[in-house]
Design a protein around this motif. Sequence first.
Motif, PDB file in Angstrom:
ATOM      1  N   GLN A 106       0.820  -1.208   0.000  1.00  0.00           N
ATOM      2  CA  GLN A 106       0.000   0.000   0.000  1.00  0.00           C
ATOM      3  C   GLN A 106       0.857   1.263   0.000  1.00  0.00           C
ATOM      4  OE1 GLN A 106      -3.543   0.339  -0.168  1.00  0.00           O
ATOM      5  NE2 GLN A 106      -3.202  -1.746  -0.896  1.00  0.00           N
ATOM      6  N   LEU A 107       2.022   1.195   0.616  1.00  0.00           N
ATOM      7  CA  LEU A 107       2.953   2.327   0.569  1.00  0.00           C
ATOM      8  C   LEU A 107       3.379   2.595  -0.873  1.00  0.00           C
ATOM      9  CD1 LEU A 107       4.756   4.349   2.232  1.00  0.00           C
ATOM     10  CD2 LEU A 107       6.531   2.568   2.162  1.00  0.00           C
ATOM     11  N   VAL A 108       3.705   1.526  -1.607  1.00  0.00           N
ATOM     12  CA  VAL A 108       4.077   1.655  -3.023  1.00  0.00           C
ATOM     13  C   VAL A 108       2.908   2.237  -3.823  1.00  0.00           C
ATOM     14  CG1 VAL A 108       4.699   0.379  -5.110  1.00  0.00           C
ATOM     15  CG2 VAL A 108       5.786  -0.180  -2.927  1.00  0.00           C
ATOM     16  N   GLY A 109       1.701   1.759  -3.530  1.00  0.00           N
ATOM     17  CA  GLY A 109       0.525   2.297  -4.207  1.00  0.00           C
ATOM     18  C   GLY A 109       0.340   3.779  -3.932  1.00  0.00           C
ATOM     19  N   GLY A 110       0.583   4.176  -2.692  1.00  0.00           N
ATOM     20  CA  GLY A 110       0.485   5.589  -2.347  1.00  0.00           C
ATOM     21  C   GLY A 110       1.489   6.434  -3.114  1.00  0.00           C
ATOM     22  N   VAL A 111       2.688   5.915  -3.285  1.00  0.00           N
ATOM     23  CA  VAL A 111       3.707   6.634  -4.072  1.00  0.00           C
ATOM     24  C   VAL A 111       3.208   6.850  -5.498  1.00  0.00           C
ATOM     25  CG1 VAL A 111       6.018   6.459  -5.071  1.00  0.00           C
ATOM     26  CG2 VAL A 111       5.645   5.872  -2.666  1.00  0.00           C
ATOM     27  N   GLY A 112       2.588   5.826  -6.079  1.00  0.00           N
ATOM     28  CA  GLY A 112       2.050   5.965  -7.427  1.00  0.00           C
ATOM     29  C   GLY A 112       0.933   6.986  -7.506  1.00  0.00           C
ATOM     30  N   VAL A 113       0.000   6.917  -6.567  1.00  0.00           N
ATOM     31  CA  VAL A 113      -1.127   7.849  -6.562  1.00  0.00           C
ATOM     32  C   VAL A 113      -0.658   9.284  -6.337  1.00  0.00           C
ATOM     33  CG1 VAL A 113      -3.226   8.506  -5.302  1.00  0.00           C
ATOM     34  CG2 VAL A 113      -2.800   6.113  -5.872  1.00  0.00           C
ATOM     35  N   GLY A 114       0.410   9.448  -5.557  1.00  0.00           N
ATOM     36  CA  GLY A 114       0.925  10.777  -5.269  1.00  0.00           C
ATOM     37  C   GLY A 114       1.408  11.530  -6.489  1.00  0.00           C
ATOM     38  N   VAL A 115       1.690  10.823  -7.582  1.00  0.00           N
ATOM     39  CA  VAL A 115       2.051  11.506  -8.838  1.00  0.00           C
ATOM     40  C   VAL A 115       0.938  11.404  -9.878  1.00  0.00           C
ATOM     41  CG1 VAL A 115       4.524  11.284  -8.474  1.00  0.00           C
ATOM     42  CG2 VAL A 115       3.310   9.471  -9.715  1.00  0.00           C
ATOM     43  N   VAL A 116       0.110  10.359  -9.807  1.00  0.00           N
ATOM     44  CA  VAL A 116      -0.981  10.213 -10.773  1.00  0.00           C
ATOM     45  C   VAL A 116      -1.990  11.355 -10.633  1.00  0.00           C
ATOM     46  CG1 VAL A 116      -3.044   8.854 -11.341  1.00  0.00           C
ATOM     47  CG2 VAL A 116      -0.826   7.730 -11.151  1.00  0.00           C
ATOM     48  N   LEU A 117      -2.382  11.672  -9.414  1.00  0.00           N
ATOM     49  CA  LEU A 117      -3.417  12.690  -9.230  1.00  0.00           C
ATOM     50  C   LEU A 117      -2.983  14.072  -9.716  1.00  0.00           C
ATOM     51  CD1 LEU A 117      -5.070  11.683  -5.843  1.00  0.00           C
ATOM     52  CD2 LEU A 117      -5.937  11.342  -8.156  1.00  0.00           C
ATOM     53  N   PRO A 118      -1.819  14.602  -9.280  1.00  0.00           N
ATOM     54  CA  PRO A 118      -1.447  15.929  -9.803  1.00  0.00           C
ATOM     55  C   PRO A 118      -1.221  15.930 -11.308  1.00  0.00           C
ATOM     56  CG  PRO A 118       0.329  15.009  -8.466  1.00  0.00           C
ATOM     57  CD  PRO A 118      -0.882  14.154  -8.238  1.00  0.00           C
ATOM     58  N   ALA A 119      -0.647  14.859 -11.859  1.00  0.00           N
ATOM     59  CA  ALA A 119      -0.455  14.796 -13.309  1.00  0.00           C
ATOM     60  C   ALA A 119      -1.794  14.751 -14.033  1.00  0.00           C
ATOM     61  CB  ALA A 119       0.385  13.576 -13.675  1.00  0.00           C
ATOM     62  N   THR A 120      -2.774  14.053 -13.454  1.00  0.00           N
ATOM     63  CA  THR A 120      -4.106  13.981 -14.048  1.00  0.00           C
ATOM     64  C   THR A 120      -4.753  15.362 -14.094  1.00  0.00           C
ATOM     65  OG1 THR A 120      -4.476  11.695 -13.344  1.00  0.00           O
ATOM     66  CG2 THR A 120      -6.428  13.036 -13.764  1.00  0.00           C
ATOM     67  N   TYR A 121      -4.762  16.049 -12.972  1.00  0.00           N
ATOM     68  CA  TYR A 121      -5.404  17.363 -12.915  1.00  0.00           C
ATOM     69  C   TYR A 121      -4.676  18.377 -13.796  1.00  0.00           C
ATOM     70  CZ  TYR A 121      -7.660  15.314  -8.769  1.00  0.00           C
ATOM     71  OH  TYR A 121      -8.363  14.499  -7.910  1.00  0.00           O
ATOM     72  N   ALA A 122      -3.356  18.292 -13.833  1.00  0.00           N
ATOM     73  CA  ALA A 122      -2.589  19.220 -14.672  1.00  0.00           C
ATOM     74  C   ALA A 122      -2.896  18.991 -16.154  1.00  0.00           C
ATOM     75  CB  ALA A 122      -1.095  19.050 -14.408  1.00  0.00           C
ATOM     76  N   LEU A 123      -2.869  17.729 -16.572  1.00  0.00           N
ATOM     77  CA  LEU A 123      -3.106  17.432 -17.985  1.00  0.00           C
ATOM     78  C   LEU A 123      -4.546  17.740 -18.385  1.00  0.00           C
ATOM     79  CD1 LEU A 123      -1.743  16.393 -20.528  1.00  0.00           C
ATOM     80  CD2 LEU A 123      -2.408  14.064 -19.882  1.00  0.00           C
ATOM     81  N   THR A 124      -5.480  17.556 -17.476  1.00  0.00           N
ATOM     82  CA  THR A 124      -6.872  17.906 -17.752  1.00  0.00           C
ATOM     83  C   THR A 124      -6.993  19.372 -18.143  1.00  0.00           C
ATOM     84  OG1 THR A 124      -7.713  16.239 -16.209  1.00  0.00           O
ATOM     85  CG2 THR A 124      -9.187  18.050 -16.771  1.00  0.00           C
ATOM     86  N   THR A 125      -6.360  20.234 -17.371  1.00  0.00           N
ATOM     87  CA  THR A 125      -6.407  21.667 -17.659  1.00  0.00           C
ATOM     88  C   THR A 125      -5.689  21.995 -18.964  1.00  0.00           C
ATOM     89  OG1 THR A 125      -6.509  22.215 -15.297  1.00  0.00           O
ATOM     90  CG2 THR A 125      -5.728  23.941 -16.780  1.00  0.00           C
ATOM     91  N   GLU A 126      -4.572  21.352 -19.202  1.00  0.00           N
ATOM     92  CA  GLU A 126      -3.759  21.661 -20.384  1.00  0.00           C
ATOM     93  C   GLU A 126      -4.413  21.203 -21.688  1.00  0.00           C
ATOM     94  OE1 GLU A 126       0.300  21.332 -17.693  1.00  0.00           O
ATOM     95  OE2 GLU A 126      -0.208  19.733 -19.102  1.00  0.00           O
ATOM     96  N   LEU A 127      -5.205  20.145 -21.630  1.00  0.00           N
ATOM     97  CA  LEU A 127      -5.847  19.634 -22.843  1.00  0.00           C
ATOM     98  C   LEU A 127      -7.263  20.157 -23.036  1.00  0.00           C
ATOM     99  CD1 LEU A 127      -4.723  15.879 -22.801  1.00  0.00           C
ATOM    100  CD2 LEU A 127      -3.702  17.794 -24.037  1.00  0.00           C
ATOM    101  N   ALA A 128      -7.786  20.879 -22.049  1.00  0.00           N
ATOM    102  CA  ALA A 128      -9.154  21.403 -22.156  1.00  0.00           C
ATOM    103  C   ALA A 128      -9.233  22.488 -23.220  1.00  0.00           C
ATOM    104  CB  ALA A 128      -9.602  21.966 -20.809  1.00  0.00           C
ATOM    105  N   PRO A 129     -10.367  22.582 -23.923  1.00  0.00           N
ATOM    106  CA  PRO A 129     -10.550  23.688 -24.869  1.00  0.00           C
ATOM    107  C   PRO A 129     -10.460  25.029 -24.140  1.00  0.00           C
ATOM    108  CG  PRO A 129     -12.245  22.009 -25.163  1.00  0.00           C
ATOM    109  CD  PRO A 129     -11.520  21.680 -23.898  1.00  0.00           C
ATOM    110  N   PRO A 130     -10.106  26.096 -24.809  1.00  0.00           N
ATOM    111  CA  PRO A 130     -10.032  27.412 -24.175  1.00  0.00           C
ATOM    112  C   PRO A 130     -11.347  27.782 -23.483  1.00  0.00           C
ATOM    113  CG  PRO A 130      -9.063  27.487 -26.368  1.00  0.00           C
ATOM    114  CD  PRO A 130      -9.717  26.144 -26.233  1.00  0.00           C
ATOM    115  N   GLY A 131     -11.237  28.242 -22.238  1.00  0.00           N
ATOM    116  CA  GLY A 131     -12.415  28.653 -21.496  1.00  0.00           C
ATOM    117  C   GLY A 131     -13.227  27.524 -20.910  1.00  0.00           C
ATOM    118  N   ALA A 132     -12.711  26.303 -20.944  1.00  0.00           N
ATOM    119  CA  ALA A 132     -13.477  25.156 -20.447  1.00  0.00           C
ATOM    120  C   ALA A 132     -12.693  24.348 -19.420  1.00  0.00           C
ATOM    121  CB  ALA A 132     -13.893  24.253 -21.602  1.00  0.00           C
ATOM    122  N   ALA A 133     -11.718  24.957 -18.753  1.00  0.00           N
ATOM    123  CA  ALA A 133     -10.868  24.216 -17.816  1.00  0.00           C
ATOM    124  C   ALA A 133     -11.652  23.694 -16.623  1.00  0.00           C
ATOM    125  CB  ALA A 133      -9.721  25.108 -17.343  1.00  0.00           C
ATOM    126  N   ALA A 134     -12.531  24.530 -16.041  1.00  0.00           N
ATOM    127  CA  ALA A 134     -13.301  24.091 -14.873  1.00  0.00           C
ATOM    128  C   ALA A 134     -14.260  22.962 -15.244  1.00  0.00           C
ATOM    129  CB  ALA A 134     -14.071  25.268 -14.281  1.00  0.00           C
TER     130      ALA A 134
END
Length: 382
Positions: A106-134
């Motif tokens: 579970q510690l190893v899993g936590g390490v993975g999640v600790g980078v998956v979540l911020p990368a997910t949210y960052a890429l979501t914003t970066e790939l969103a159409p203009p004005g549609a980030a939220a």
Amino acid sequence: MTVVRDRSSALATAVLTAGVVVVGAQAFVLAPLLPDIAAGLGTGAAEAGRALSAYGIGIVASALVLGRRLDGVPRRTVLLAGMGALAVATAGSALAGHWAVLALAQLVGGVGVGVVLPATYALTTELAPPGAAARATGRVLTGWSIALVAGVPLATVLGDAVGWRAAFAALAGLCGVQMALYALLPATTAPGAGGGALGAALRAPGVRGLLAGVLAYMSAFYGVFAFAGVAVREAHGGGATTAGLLALGYGVGFGLAAVVDRLLDRWGAARLVAPALALLALVYVTLALTIGSLSAFLAVALVWGLVNHVGLTVLVSGLAAAAPVLRGAVLALNTAATYGGAAVAGALAGPLYEAAGFGALGVAAAMLLAFAVPVAATRRSN
């Protein structure tokens, strides 16, 4: 060209949402299976429960230690590596013969999640159409609702039918499928920030105020959600089914709120942070007042999910927009604050519930959010 971009963005949003579902299922499934895991490992619930702590420690450590590097590596690479770590963790959990092995997995899993979540949210914003980030962020966040309403019940049913190891094995398979889905994402280049980015991210305008909002939001949520099911069962009976209705109502409300996400972009997500936290404080007071009526409490739980979705969307969207070049580092701090809030709740909510009951827990959550409102309202001066 616009149609192609919109379709590409929609596909990316769906893939990233699926990743949140997998992470959410892993995060939520351990607690309901804990008695079975303890029996299977021939140990007590306290020892088996250390896996929960190990998971949280792994997430916070990963977000803080690896978060400074997230903007120096392509997002898709980070997602593949993080989900790969979660696949190893869930497979290791399925094969564990001792609680210490389970905790390590579970510690190893936590390490993975600790980078998956911020990368997910960052890429979501970066790939969103203009004005549609939220709107894009809100859709990805519905993955938590899907995990709560569908993923966790399915995993627990599987655990009852063929054992808890099979539930973890199924999660490992889902992680493998998710890695294949991540390979469909565009190969974006790294933004270019290097080591030491966390300090710069923390100094970016607005970030500290928003992180304070995240800490208050998550402390309140985890503290109340952890004991809401216990409280409603004590007040109205009905066993696990009654508690399940509470989780269902909250999850449905969280998912339904996605229909208002497009309005958040129109109104401006940043200006809605303080009002959302204030409204959420009122919801917690209402939860405390309605615990004596099951129907009223379940209705408020649905509203709770709806307002929580809006609050989380505007917080994450605000952080994602605060420092674009340092977006991965900023959102890594968000992940650390999220699970820091969970740790605060785990330490304080139980004693408060035992001493004063659920009503006091709801009022304490409301007060915590009320204190965060002025901080969020002055976020631009940070």
